[in-house]
Design a protein around this motif. Structure first.
Motif, PDB file in Angstrom:
ATOM      1  N   ARG A 128       0.823  -1.203   0.000  1.00 51.89           N
ATOM      2  CA  ARG A 128       0.000   0.000   0.000  1.00 51.89           C
ATOM      3  C   ARG A 128       0.861   1.260   0.000  1.00 51.89           C
ATOM      4  N   GLU A 129       1.946   1.236   0.773  1.00 50.00           N
ATOM      5  CA  GLU A 129       2.818   2.407   0.842  1.00 50.00           C
ATOM      6  C   GLU A 129       3.491   2.656  -0.507  1.00 50.00           C
ATOM      7  N   VAL A 130       3.862   1.582  -1.204  1.00 53.37           N
ATOM      8  CA  VAL A 130       4.449   1.724  -2.540  1.00 53.37           C
ATOM      9  C   VAL A 130       3.421   2.333  -3.497  1.00 53.37           C
ATOM     10  N   GLU A 131       2.177   1.872  -3.402  1.00 56.60           N
ATOM     11  CA  GLU A 131       1.113   2.400  -4.274  1.00 56.60           C
ATOM     12  C   GLU A 131       0.869   3.876  -4.003  1.00 56.60           C
ATOM     13  N   VAL A 132       0.800   4.232  -2.723  1.00 62.42           N
ATOM     14  CA  VAL A 132       0.566   5.639  -2.357  1.00 62.42           C
ATOM     15  C   VAL A 132       1.728   6.498  -2.834  1.00 62.42           C
ATOM     16  N   LEU A 133       2.949   6.005  -2.665  1.00 57.57           N
ATOM     17  CA  LEU A 133       4.129   6.745  -3.116  1.00 57.57           C
ATOM     18  C   LEU A 133       4.081   6.986  -4.618  1.00 57.57           C
ATOM     19  N   LYS A 134       3.689   5.956  -5.364  1.00 57.34           N
ATOM     20  CA  LYS A 134       3.608   6.104  -6.814  1.00 57.34           C
ATOM     21  C   LYS A 134       2.566   7.148  -7.213  1.00 57.34           C
ATOM     22  N   LEU A 135       1.406   7.089  -6.569  1.00 57.26           N
ATOM     23  CA  LEU A 135       0.323   8.010  -6.914  1.00 57.26           C
ATOM     24  C   LEU A 135       0.646   9.448  -6.501  1.00 57.26           C
ATOM     25  N   LEU A 136       1.308   9.596  -5.365  1.00 57.49           N
ATOM     26  CA  LEU A 136       1.756  10.929  -4.952  1.00 57.49           C
ATOM     27  C   LEU A 136       2.734  11.491  -5.980  1.00 57.49           C
ATOM     28  N   SER A 137       3.604  10.625  -6.466  1.00 53.90           N
ATOM     29  CA  SER A 137       4.624  11.041  -7.428  1.00 53.90           C
ATOM     30  C   SER A 137       4.031  11.421  -8.780  1.00 53.90           C
ATOM     31  N   SER A 138       2.854  10.871  -9.068  1.00 50.86           N
ATOM     32  CA  SER A 138       2.198  11.204 -10.337  1.00 50.86           C
ATOM     33  C   SER A 138       1.386  12.502 -10.217  1.00 50.86           C
ATOM     34  N   GLY A 139       1.418  13.117  -9.009  1.00 47.63           N
ATOM     35  CA  GLY A 139       0.760  14.394  -8.821  1.00 47.63           C
ATOM     36  C   GLY A 139      -0.650  14.330  -8.267  1.00 47.63           C
ATOM     37  N   LYS A 140      -1.095  13.147  -7.868  1.00 50.62           N
ATOM     38  CA  LYS A 140      -2.460  13.010  -7.361  1.00 50.62           C
ATOM     39  C   LYS A 140      -2.577  13.462  -5.913  1.00 50.62           C
ATOM     40  N   LYS A 141      -3.729  14.058  -5.599  1.00 50.82           N
ATOM     41  CA  LYS A 141      -4.006  14.524  -4.254  1.00 50.82           C
ATOM     42  C   LYS A 141      -4.548  13.384  -3.399  1.00 50.82           C
ATOM     43  N   ASN A 142      -4.620  13.652  -2.088  1.00 55.22           N
ATOM     44  CA  ASN A 142      -5.100  12.622  -1.163  1.00 55.22           C
ATOM     45  C   ASN A 142      -6.469  12.073  -1.548  1.00 55.22           C
ATOM     46  N   LYS A 143      -7.381  12.955  -1.945  1.00 57.69           N
ATOM     47  CA  LYS A 143      -8.729  12.537  -2.301  1.00 57.69           C
ATOM     48  C   LYS A 143      -8.712  11.616  -3.515  1.00 57.69           C
ATOM     49  N   GLU A 144      -7.891  11.961  -4.507  1.00 56.70           N
ATOM     50  CA  GLU A 144      -7.794  11.143  -5.723  1.00 56.70           C
ATOM     51  C   GLU A 144      -7.173   9.777  -5.413  1.00 56.70           C
ATOM     52  N   ILE A 145      -6.178   9.777  -4.541  1.00 58.35           N
ATOM     53  CA  ILE A 145      -5.535   8.521  -4.149  1.00 58.35           C
ATOM     54  C   ILE A 145      -6.531   7.636  -3.410  1.00 58.35           C
ATOM     55  N   ALA A 146      -7.326   8.260  -2.523  1.00 60.79           N
ATOM     56  CA  ALA A 146      -8.331   7.502  -1.775  1.00 60.79           C
ATOM     57  C   ALA A 146      -9.315   6.826  -2.718  1.00 60.79           C
ATOM     58  N   GLN A 147      -9.749   7.545  -3.745  1.00 58.49           N
ATOM     59  CA  GLN A 147     -10.692   6.984  -4.715  1.00 58.49           C
ATOM     60  C   GLN A 147     -10.031   5.879  -5.534  1.00 58.49           C
ATOM     61  N   GLU A 148      -8.784   6.089  -5.908  1.00 58.94           N
ATOM     62  CA  GLU A 148      -8.041   5.116  -6.724  1.00 58.94           C
ATOM     63  C   GLU A 148      -7.862   3.786  -5.993  1.00 58.94           C
ATOM     64  N   LEU A 149      -7.560   3.875  -4.692  1.00 51.61           N
ATOM     65  CA  LEU A 149      -7.258   2.675  -3.914  1.00 51.61           C
ATOM     66  C   LEU A 149      -8.433   2.183  -3.083  1.00 51.61           C
ATOM     67  N   ASN A 150      -9.568   2.892  -3.219  1.00 52.19           N
ATOM     68  CA  ASN A 150     -10.774   2.485  -2.494  1.00 52.19           C
ATOM     69  C   ASN A 150     -10.571   2.504  -0.975  1.00 52.19           C
ATOM     70  N   ILE A 151      -9.930   3.568  -0.487  1.00 55.43           N
ATOM     71  CA  ILE A 151      -9.740   3.783   0.942  1.00 55.43           C
ATOM     72  C   ILE A 151     -10.137   5.225   1.255  1.00 55.43           C
ATOM     73  N   ASN A 152     -10.211   5.579   2.532  1.00 57.12           N
ATOM     74  CA  ASN A 152     -10.608   6.955   2.860  1.00 57.12           C
ATOM     75  C   ASN A 152      -9.385   7.875   2.939  1.00 57.12           C
ATOM     76  N   GLU A 153      -9.641   9.178   2.909  1.00 53.89           N
ATOM     77  CA  GLU A 153      -8.558  10.158   2.884  1.00 53.89           C
ATOM     78  C   GLU A 153      -7.694  10.104   4.137  1.00 53.89           C
ATOM     79  N   LYS A 154      -8.325   9.818   5.277  1.00 58.95           N
ATOM     80  CA  LYS A 154      -7.570   9.738   6.523  1.00 58.95           C
ATOM     81  C   LYS A 154      -6.533   8.632   6.449  1.00 58.95           C
ATOM     82  N   THR A 155      -6.918   7.510   5.825  1.00 61.10           N
ATOM     83  CA  THR A 155      -5.983   6.393   5.672  1.00 61.10           C
ATOM     84  C   THR A 155      -4.827   6.778   4.753  1.00 61.10           C
TER      85      THR A 155
END
Length: 209
Positions: A152-179
């Protein structure tokens, strides 16, 4: 006969698989579905040996679906089949339980080889990716850091690096923004950085982004 389920929301892809293996002696496409959610009902009602799945799927991310399927059906081997760079997603896929990663830019012979390899219980990766992993294994500092990162941390790192915001990452990975924020905080700590720019640079240094 290897019974294959193809998961992709593009009809041209699923139809292509059906035509490719229509008269194949060893591989038979027993069904196709267009979303991650549909996989679960299909595998509960059908005997499936191998799933070939896109990562970008409606309703449920392919890697998220992969984890859930492996928990319920550990005997099913899953190959991720996508246009995403294998340097990033092959690692995440294998760590999540996949039996292989195949780029959509590969030839039909490669997907056939991958299906046969996965069905035997082995892991399929391209020659390029295998060499890439072996090369990185010689870099002990990178290896130690990478092993400390969860899938999960690798996925979040990749998505952050692609310029996505927390909300977009949450939707992409089907988790909430707090997570997402929690994973980001863990990445800051594990990679010993204090800002997003340094975090992304560390990811690039490890060839994860």
């Amino acid at each position: 006969m290897i019974k294959v389920l193809v998961v992709d929301n593009h009809p041209i892809v699923t139809t292509g698989f059906e035509l490719l293996f229509k008269n194949h002696g060893d591989i038979h496409v027993i069904g196709t579905v267009g979303s991650g959610v549909e996989i679960f009902e299909f595998v509960r009602n059908n005997d499936v040996d191998v799933i070939v799945s896109e990562i970008e799927l409606p309703e449920l991310n392919g890697i998220t679906a992969l984890r859930a399927i492996k928990k319920e059906h550990n005997n099913i081997n899953i190959i991720m089949f996508s246009y995403h760079p294998e340097e990033i997603y092959a690692i995440s896929s294998i760590k999540a339980g996949a039996s292989g990663y195949v780029s959509k830019f590969e030839s039909t012979d490669v997907i056939t080889l991958a299906i046969n390899t996965a069905h035997k219980g082995d892991i399929y990766l391209s020659e390029k990716m295998s060499k890439h992993l072996k090369y990185n294994d010689t870099k002990q500092s990178k290896s130690r850091i990478y092993k400390r990162l969860s899938t999960r941390e690798v996925e979040v790192l990749k998505l952050l690096s692609s310029g996505k915001k927390n909300k977009e990452i949450a939707q992409e990975l089907n988790i909430n923004e707090k997570t997402v924020s929690t994973y980001k905080a863990r990445l800051f700590k594990k990679l010993n950085v204090t800002n997003l720019i340094d975090l992304v640079n560390q990811g690039k240094h490890m060839d994860l982004t």
